[in-house]
Write an enzyme that holds these catalytic residues in place. Structure first.
Site, mmCIF file in Angstrom:
data_model
loop_
_atom_site.group_PDB
_atom_site.id
_atom_site.type_symbol
_atom_site.label_atom_id
_atom_site.label_comp_id
_atom_site.label_asym_id
_atom_site.label_seq_id
_atom_site.Cartn_x
_atom_site.Cartn_y
_atom_site.Cartn_z
ATOM 1 N N ASP A 146 39.365 29.151 -7.647
ATOM 2 C CA ASP A 146 38.392 29.847 -8.810
ATOM 3 C C ASP A 146 37.310 29.009 -8.944
ATOM 4 O O ASP A 146 37.519 27.781 -9.528
ATOM 5 C CB ASP A 146 39.598 29.665 -10.031
ATOM 6 C CG ASP A 146 39.046 30.403 -11.052
ATOM 7 O OD1 ASP A 146 37.692 30.415 -11.458
ATOM 8 O OD2 ASP A 146 39.816 31.229 -11.811
ATOM 9 N N ILE A 191 34.564 29.926 -11.067
ATOM 10 C CA ILE A 191 33.678 30.772 -12.226
ATOM 11 C C ILE A 191 32.935 29.628 -13.110
ATOM 12 O O ILE A 191 31.969 30.131 -13.632
ATOM 13 C CB ILE A 191 34.745 31.380 -13.066
ATOM 14 C CG1 ILE A 191 35.801 30.700 -13.914
ATOM 15 C CG2 ILE A 191 35.575 32.270 -12.653
ATOM 16 C CD1 ILE A 191 36.519 31.325 -15.074
ATOM 17 N N LYS A 193 31.044 32.530 -17.533
ATOM 18 C CA LYS A 193 30.788 31.490 -17.906
ATOM 19 C C LYS A 193 29.506 30.768 -17.604
ATOM 20 O O LYS A 193 28.760 30.527 -18.272
ATOM 21 C CB LYS A 193 31.948 30.329 -17.430
ATOM 22 C CG LYS A 193 33.289 30.769 -17.155
ATOM 23 C CD LYS A 193 33.964 30.842 -18.910
ATOM 24 C CE LYS A 193 34.999 31.261 -18.901
ATOM 25 N NZ LYS A 193 35.901 31.421 -20.356
ATOM 26 N N TYR A 227 44.487 26.178 -16.530
ATOM 27 C CA TYR A 227 44.185 27.251 -17.605
ATOM 28 C C TYR A 227 45.348 27.959 -17.950
ATOM 29 O O TYR A 227 45.994 28.558 -16.950
ATOM 30 C CB TYR A 227 42.984 27.998 -16.854
ATOM 31 C CG TYR A 227 42.765 29.471 -17.741
ATOM 32 C CD1 TYR A 227 42.802 30.284 -16.855
ATOM 33 C CD2 TYR A 227 42.420 29.768 -19.013
ATOM 34 C CE1 TYR A 227 42.749 31.665 -17.396
ATOM 35 C CE2 TYR A 227 42.094 30.791 -19.820
ATOM 36 C CZ TYR A 227 42.342 31.803 -18.716
ATOM 37 O OH TYR A 227 41.959 33.110 -19.192
#
Lengths: 486, 463
Positions: free
Chosen positions: A240, A242, A279, A155
């Protein structure tokens, strides 16, 4: 460094951080966004506008949340049913967060992982979205100049979140399509050695699981490899997670929290999770980020730092109630996953029909689309040329793999959960037309070359207008090359 | 765990949370006063919160059910808000906030919503400005005493330094030109490059507002040194008495070529008593600052549902007019109650006209005129008297014996009780005062004279 130069001799000097490009927004990759903003698609007002497929948002299940809110007016401190809590909540600025909120978040994280890991509410630390969480984690774990390793593709926002104001570096662990971009021990060792040879101190590894942009989940073996690696090298592992609630297909999700539950040799002080509701629930506007660390000192430090990005108590109160409603969260997760799965299938089926394949994915809000066969040459320049055509002619804002630091040109991330069914159909039609146009153009180009070559021959021209004669650059549903590409 | 595996920032204590300011909080949390369940507990007077006007907001909510329940345009609005993560902020909210800021300043200046950057509270705004204006190791000058949280907000993660501008009780802690110059020289001696001055106006912990003269010399100073001026105006809506509040915006509106140096920090935590909502803002005419700060606000934005609610609340001029007046009235009443209660015990305060606390003079109660003496007195007040007040040393005050005492975060009854407890303590002679009861009259006269002297210097300023 002066900002405005000679025209504004009295302009104040700002800091290096304020004036460098660490925020990443001057990158040419924002051209796609700019094109969208200048000419945004709207079904009735602007049907030929650019369709936004570069935004990883989950817009498919907001109706469920809205309905819950209608049925639960007491969860809002502003309604007649809830206003009695207004004073206490509006006044609540304790950086520990509302106990009910922390409990509900911990519960939700457990549910997302099917109860296979336990989360202690006292380790839940708030942050200004996952953006704030990543920056805070970097501030806690590394000094300026130190580095974290990160698997590519990743990302692009991490370049800002993890590095900009912290001065921490991100060094790539190169992953390749040859093994579906999985992280290998060899790649880890290579990245680590490279950093050491450059005298850069590596403080940890940052991974995203499920992966953005791949849309895949990490298998248990890879997670174990990572856990062993960080324990051996005495560095941190930041996961991460998410997109953990967006796993809609097999293989089922394995979180780092599960892996360490049955690993007595793992030093838990090295393990940290970043989470968010942006998300899974589709509420990025509410700015709910979470840092969950197994390291007490990090929890303590991150909590103090959370003063810089606490979650609005109004929002904490609402979500404490919503996520505390087990019946709702169970049903929400199931429905959301089904919708995401269905939407992805519609999209990938549509792409397959025109010979475009995506990496097999089981999570996330996007596909990792393989357009390598459409590239004239396997270079970043060619990828970007193709990208500009897709933005300007096909009118789709998709994200080129190079913006994710992918080492192989030709991959694109395409989001599918931030639009309705009609817009999706239109996007697919545009892709279809584009591929056919490319096919025709290639055929004509090839024909022209053969015709030029065959000027001296007296072959009937008609034969070379046959559209089934393809060059290796193009794909057709019937070409054997299609299977080879994936 | 090997501490070396964490960052230096994690291992240090620049966050300041080991200081007495926070220790008092911890003691309070262990033993909090409650009129029914814990009547002998510690009364929290270290918390600068405004709890006096919630009823006004609650009644507004009751009369405006639409914004409260996302009812406008029904379903669509919820969806839009849930998805809205644009760091430029909700335009309606920025417009409402800009309008409100103007109203708080008596509409003497107008604010442009496009020059606002929304942040998660003033805590985030101040840190963000430091990141924008100073390199690690560079310094900002701050007049003492100052809010203890600045040590964390301005220095911790940014690496910036604070160099004090020493202010003294001899002139009511006013900022003077010599003090500014001296601070600048101090920084030079420490090889620290000064990037600006940061003032809090109205002042925390003094509860006073900067005079026009002070504002002018500040602006002259930053111009002459070619540096920035940050004005933390989070208490701007709590000015309840004369002299009135003059914003830096008003003081500089007729000066050319200074606006690019001036940056204002606002918040709704104090004026409106909504610290939980985390609403802060930076206001600057410097486009580069606004641009950089806006990008940085990604790390701490205001929740969209909160922006939406407050946009409706602050756009309602009838409400804001009424609120500001009533808020000021109630704050004044409560302030006067505290001042009078202290006066009866022979304790004076710096004459204040704003904020949520008094700057209380307990120098005469010290056993010794030292910070050690101050700490001893403070511990007695926390543990024996049961009042969590903030010692001046935690605010970097140069002179021992001053304490910040909050008045707006409790009921009248609780305040009355606090005064009773303090009176018992002072009367018992258990404090360090050198005077026995026979000397009370001269002490009172001394105090009265001193309080009058301070208030006369302020009378010159206009509201």
């Amino acid at each position: 460094m002066r900002i405005y130069g000679e025209e504004h001799p009295n302009q104040q000097i700002l800091s290096r951080i304020a004036t460098n490009d660490g925020h990443g927004e001057n990158s040419s990759y924002f051209d796609g966004w700019k094109a969208y903003e200048k000419d945004p698609f709207h079904l009735t007002d602007n049907p030929t506008g650019v369709i936004q497929m570069g935004l990883a948002e989950n817009q498919l299940s907001l109706d469920l949340i809205r309905d819950w809110m209608k049925k639960n007016p007491q969860a809002s401190i502003c309604t007649e049913e809830g206003v009695s809590e207004f004073k206490a909540i509006a006044n609540f600025q304790d950086y520990h967060g509302l106990p009910a909120f922390r409990k509900a978040i911990a519960q939700f994280m457990e549910k997302v992982r099917g109860g296979r890991a336990r989360f202690d509410p006292d380790r839940i630390v708030m942050s200004g979205g996952a953006t704030g969480a990543q920056e805070t984690i970097a501030f806690c774990l590394a000094d300026p100049g130190e580095a974290f390793l990160i698997p590519t593709p990743y990302y692009p926002g991490f370049d800002r979140d993890f590095r900009w104001r912290t001065g921490v570096q991100l060094l790539p662990i190169h992953c390749h399509s040859s093994n579906k971009f999985k992280i290998t021990q060899a790649a880890l060792e290579t990245a680590y050695r490279k950093a050491r040879n450059s005298h850069i101190r590596v403080k940890g590894i940052l991974v995203t699981n499920p992966s953005n942009p791949l849309g895949t989940t990490m298998d248990r073996e890879t997670l174990r490899t990572l856990v062993s690696f960080v324990n051996e090298k005495r560095m941190h592992l930041v996961c991460d997670e998410i997109f953990s609630g967006t796993v809609f297909d097999k293989p089922s999700y394995v979180s780092v929290s599960e892996v360490i539950e049955d690993d007595p040799y793992c030093d838990r002080d090295l393990i940290h999770i970043a989470y968010s509701l942006s998300k899974d629930l589709g509420v990025p506007g509410f700015r709910v980020g979470v840092i969950y660390s197994y390291n007490d000192a990090v929890v303590s430090c991150a909590r103090k730092m959370s003063s810089f990005g606490l979650v609005s108590s109004q929002t904490q109160h609402l979500l404490a109630s919503m996520l505390g409603d087990e019946e709702f969260t169970t049903s929400f997760l199931a429905t959301s996953r089904t919708r995401l799965c269905g939407r992805r299938r519609v999209f990938t089926d549509g792409l397959k029909r025109v010979g475009i394949h995506c990496l097999d994915g089981n999570a996330g809000l996007f596909c990792w689309m393989d357009l390598r066969p459409l590239l004239k040459e396997a270079t970043v320049e060619a990828e970007l040329r193709l990208w500009r055509v897709i933005i300007n002619d096909v009118k789709l804002n998709i994200s080129p793999g190079s913006s994710f630091h992918c080492s192989e040109p030709g991959w694109f991330r395409v989001c599918f959960a931030n639009m309705d069914d009609t817009a999706m159909k239109i996007a697919l039609r545009r892709i279809e037309s584009f591929v056919y146009r490319e096919n025709d153009a290639a055929v004509q180009a090839k024909n022209k070359r053969r015709w030029d070559e065959a000027l001296r021959l007296s072959l009937p021209r008609r034969r070379f207008e046959d559209p089934t004669i393809m060059t290796p650059h193009l794909m057709s549903p019937h070409s054997p090359l299609v299977q080879a590409a994936t | 765990m090997n501490q070396m595996l964490l960052s230096r920032k994690a291992a240090c204590n620049i966050h300041g949370q080991d200081s007495s300011y926070f220790l008092g909080w911890q003691e309070y949390e262990k033993n909090p006063y409650d009129p029914i369940t814990n009547p002998t507990g510690i009364i929290q007077m270290g918390l600068a919160e405004n709890q006096l006007c919630f009823d006004l907001i609650e009644s507004w909510l009751e009369n405006h059910p639409d914004p409260a329940a996302f009812k406008k345009d029904g379903a669509l609005l919820f969806r839009e808000l849930a998805l809205f993560q644009d760091y430029h902020g909700l335009p309606a909210f920025k417009r409402a906030l800009a309008k409100y800021m103007g109203e708080v300043r008596g509409n003497k200046v107008a604010f442009d919503p496009n020059r606002l950057v929304l942040t998660a509270g003033a805590t985030s705004a101040n840190e963000t400005l430091m990141f924008c204006l100073a390199e690690p190791g560079e310094a900002f000058l701050l007049p003492t005493p100052y809010y203890p949280g600045f040590d964390r907000d301005l220095k911790w993660r940014t690496g910036a330094e604070i160099v004090p501008i020493h202010c003294s009780s001899s002139n009511g802690f006013r900022i003077t030109k010599p003090a500014l110059e001296a601070a600048y020289q101090d920084a030079q001696k420490r090889s620290l490059r000064v990037k600006g001055v940061l003032v809090t106006n109205p002042s925390n912990p003094l509860g006073t507002t900067l005079t026009r003269h002070e504002l002018d010399i500040l602006v002259d100073f930053v111009v002459s040194k070619d540096i920035h001026l940050i004005s933390d105006e989070i208490y701007s809506g709590t000015n309840f008495d004369s002299p009135g509040f003059i914003s830096i915006a008003e003081a500089t509106k007729d000066r050319n070529n200074v606006s690019h140096r001036i940056h204002i920090v606002c918040s709704l935590s104090k004026d409106l008593g909504l610290p939980g909502f985390r609403v802060g803002a930076i206001y600057s005419e410097n486009e580069a600052v606004v641009s950089a700060a806006t990008k940085m606000s990604s790390f701490g934005m205001v929740s969209s549902q909160t922006q939406y609610l407050l946009a409706a609340l602050l756009s309602d001029k009838e409400f804001t007019d009424k609120y500001l007046l009533e808020n000021q009235k109630r704050l004044k009443e409560r302030h006067d109650m505290l001042v009078e209660g202290l006066r009866r015990i022979g304790i004076g305060c710096l004459k204040g006209s704003a904020a949520l606390f008094c700057w209380v003079d307990m120098r005469h109660l010290l056993k010794s005129n030292t910070f050690k003496g101050e700490m001893e007195l403070w511990k007695k007040i926390v543990y024996q008297v049961g009042l969590n007040i903030s010692p001046g040393s935690s605010c970097h005050c140069d002179e021992p014996g001053w304490f910040r005492v909050c008045f707006a975060n409790m009921s009248e009854d609780t305040l009355t009780l606090a005064m009773q407890r303090l009176k018992s303590f002072v009367d018992s002679g258990d404090c360090g005062s050198n005077h026995d009861s026979g000397h009370q009259r001269p002490r009172k006269t001394f105090l009265t004279k001193w309080v009058l002297r301070l208030s006369s210097t302020d009378r010159k300023s206009e509201r």
